[in-house]
Design a protein around this motif. Structure first.
Motif, mmCIF file in Angstrom:
data_model
loop_
_atom_site.group_PDB
_atom_site.id
_atom_site.type_symbol
_atom_site.label_atom_id
_atom_site.label_comp_id
_atom_site.label_asym_id
_atom_site.label_seq_id
_atom_site.Cartn_x
_atom_site.Cartn_y
_atom_site.Cartn_z
ATOM 1 N N LYS A 146 8.946 -1.519 4.435
ATOM 2 C CA LYS A 146 7.638 -1.792 3.827
ATOM 3 C C LYS A 146 7.794 -2.537 2.507
ATOM 4 N N LYS B 271 1.152 2.296 -3.177
ATOM 5 C CA LYS B 271 1.088 3.540 -3.948
ATOM 6 C C LYS B 271 0.597 4.671 -3.048
ATOM 7 N N LEU B 272 1.326 5.753 -3.046
ATOM 8 C CA LEU B 272 0.996 6.921 -2.229
ATOM 9 C C LEU B 272 0.031 7.821 -2.989
ATOM 10 N N GLY C 3 8.952 0.913 -4.429
ATOM 11 C CA GLY C 3 9.439 2.264 -4.678
ATOM 12 C C GLY C 3 10.922 2.294 -4.983
ATOM 13 N N GLU C 4 11.707 1.492 -4.250
ATOM 14 C CA GLU C 4 13.143 1.456 -4.497
ATOM 15 C C GLU C 4 13.456 0.851 -5.861
ATOM 16 N N GLU D 21 3.484 8.157 -6.315
ATOM 17 C CA GLU D 21 4.753 7.459 -6.134
ATOM 18 C C GLU D 21 4.542 6.248 -5.237
ATOM 19 N N TRP D 22 5.548 5.374 -5.208
ATOM 20 C CA TRP D 22 5.491 4.171 -4.395
ATOM 21 C C TRP D 22 6.520 4.250 -3.277
ATOM 22 N N ASN D 23 6.219 3.602 -2.157
ATOM 23 C CA ASN D 23 7.194 3.493 -1.075
ATOM 24 C C ASN D 23 7.679 2.048 -1.005
ATOM 25 N N GLY D 24 8.471 1.713 -0.013
ATOM 26 C CA GLY D 24 8.902 0.347 0.215
ATOM 27 C C GLY D 24 9.813 -0.203 -0.875
ATOM 28 N N GLY E 39 5.645 -2.095 -0.047
ATOM 29 C CA GLY E 39 5.395 -1.075 -1.054
ATOM 30 C C GLY E 39 3.921 -0.875 -1.311
ATOM 31 N N ASN F 138 14.802 0.609 3.389
ATOM 32 C CA ASN F 138 14.896 1.636 4.433
ATOM 33 C C ASN F 138 13.657 1.754 5.304
ATOM 34 N N ASP F 139 12.479 1.801 4.674
ATOM 35 C CA ASP F 139 11.266 2.050 5.450
ATOM 36 C C ASP F 139 10.595 0.779 5.969
#
Length: 120
Positions: A97, A101-102, A112-113, A106-109, A99, A94-95
């Motif tokens: 990215k 670490k925020l 994260g998924e 938590e993780w994005n990209g 990934g 979705n984003d």
């Protein structure tokens, strides 16, 4: 049938410097009684649009499913799926990215998924 695994150790300090990599050949019996866990199932495969790995085809609007995509990673997952007997559905993260670490931990990209077990 046996699977051969090559293990080794790396030495960077003299006198081992002259023969830096020492390999040990080990053979392990291949277990044919345990099937691959995805055999006969459908896996959700998250990818990021990144040339030359995953790209939308020029006419992707006219196509459906995995046929919308092309590239090295797409070809690779197709070969692996055929060899191991499973189906897959590709979707783009979705984003957009890879990934990271925020500050919240938590993780994005894509990472994260995967960690969240997200599948659309």
């Amino acid at each position: 049938m046996f699977v051969s695994v090559c293990r080794g150790h790396w030495f960077s300090e003299p006198p081992e410097l002259y023969s830096s990599l020492v390999l040990y050949n080990q053979q392990f019996p291949f277990n044919r009684s345990t099937p691959f866990p995805l055999r006969g199932r459908t896996a959700r495969v998250v990818m990021i649009e990144e040339r030359p790995f995953t790209m939308k085809k020029r006419d992707h609007m006219l196509r459906r499913g995995n046929d919308k995509f092309e590239g090295f990673a797409v070809d690779l997952i197709e070969e692996v799926a055929q060899m191991l007997g499973f189906d897959y559905d590709i979707y783009l993260v979705n984003d957009g990215k890879f990934g990271s670490k925020l500050p919240s931990g938590e993780w994005n990209g894509m990472i994260g998924e995967l960690l969240a077990g997200v599948s659309r």
